[in-house]
Design an enzyme around this catalytic site. Structure first.
Site, PDB file in Angstrom:
ATOM      1  CE  LYS A 168      -4.463  -1.713   1.453  1.00  0.00           C
ATOM      2  NZ  LYS A 168      -5.591  -1.656   2.410  1.00  0.00           N
ATOM      3  NE  ARG A 212      -8.244  -8.338   0.266  1.00  0.00           N
ATOM      4  CZ  ARG A 212      -7.901  -7.425  -0.638  1.00  0.00           C
ATOM      5  NH1 ARG A 212      -6.947  -6.540  -0.358  1.00  0.00           N
ATOM      6  NH2 ARG A 212      -8.500  -7.380  -1.818  1.00  0.00           N
TER       7      ARG A 212
END
Length: 275
Positions: free
Chosen positions: A222, A256
């Site tokens: 991210k 995840r």
């Protein structure tokens, strides 16, 4: 011990699990466009399963900031086709459907998915809680404010950890009241949080165990990792593994990720700290 009942498959979370990401989208921030062909979907699924993924999380709607909106019919077509494809080749796969639309969730579960992963935590579809309760599947309840288009402007918190905990606690109560039995919470790293707020949440992640439900962490490649290290998404695997390790130490039960092998290695190493 925390468990998840995935349509008769009882998943025990005494050992953390890894969820592999399969985006059936052209514009996801890291792997957009990679998974559109049937061959690519199957190759990615096979690699993730062989690398140790417990779940495959299939999504057809990009939720990166300012992502293009798509119709419900297009999202449904993308994910249902992918679910059918994966289950035909790998029939024992535990598939999570990544959607905030209840009808997409319903059609995906009817196709063979066993878990709903909702980035909006029920805020973008008023029928989501009742639909998941009716389907009797586990539900990932994530914290987000606004929509993918507006969330980057909604980062004003009194105390980000306390505010996110309060929000999730209230939604857990509402989800239970609606009849959802198995709930997983996701603090929503990168969703309506600044770079500094993401790190504050990670630093306080152990507090989320007080919610008495499993915690899922999704920080794979991210932007807050990229910005901190001055790199792009393609170079963010090492940073991802570092923070996944921190998350595991602080109690995360599901990671995840885009890179299953490396996440499974993180789990194995951490488990050997307390054999």
């Amino acid at each position: 011990m925390q468990t998840l009942n995935c349509h008769g498959n009882l998943i025990e979370l005494d050992s953390p699990k890894v969820m592999g990401i399969i985006n059936i989208t052209p514009d996801s921030f890291y792997d957009g466009g990679k998974s559109f062909s049937e061959k690519n979907i199957l190759n990615q699924a096979e690699k993730m399963l062989s690398d140790g993924a417990t779940f495959l999380d299939i999504g057809g709607y990009s939720t990166r900031p300012n992502a293009e909106e798509i119709s419900e019919s297009e999202e449904t077509k993308r994910v249902v086709n992918a679910i059918e494809l994966v289950l035909k080749k790998f029939p024992q796969t535990l598939i999570s459907i990544d959607t905030f639309r209840s009808d997409v969730a319903k059609k995906s579960i009817e196709t063979g998915a066993v878990l709903v992963n909702d980035v909006s935590g029920g805020t973008l579809d008023s029928h989501m809680f009742s639909t998941v309760a009716e389907l009797k599947v586990p539900y990932v309840l994530m914290h987000m404010r606004g929509t993918p288009k507006t969330m980057s402007k909604l980062t004003d918190y009194n105390n980000v950890t306390v505010d996110v905990l309060k929000d999730l606690s209230g939604k857990i109560a509402n989800a239970h009241a609606a009849g959802i039995n198995d709930i997983i919470v996701d603090p929503g790293f990168g969703f309506a949080k600044t770079r500094e707020q993401n790190f504050e949440l990670m630093g306080n992640l152990e507090l989320f165990e007080n919610l008495d439900v499993p915690v899922l962490v999704g920080i794979s490649r991210k932007s807050f990792i990229q910005k901190t290290l001055g790199i792009d998404a393609a170079s963010a695997l090492n940073g991802t593994s570092s923070l996944n390790t921190v998350a595991l130490v602080k109690g995360a039960k599901i990671l995840r990720v885009h890179d299953v092998k490396e996440a499974v290695e993180c789990v194995k190493l951490i488990e050997n700290l307390n054999p």
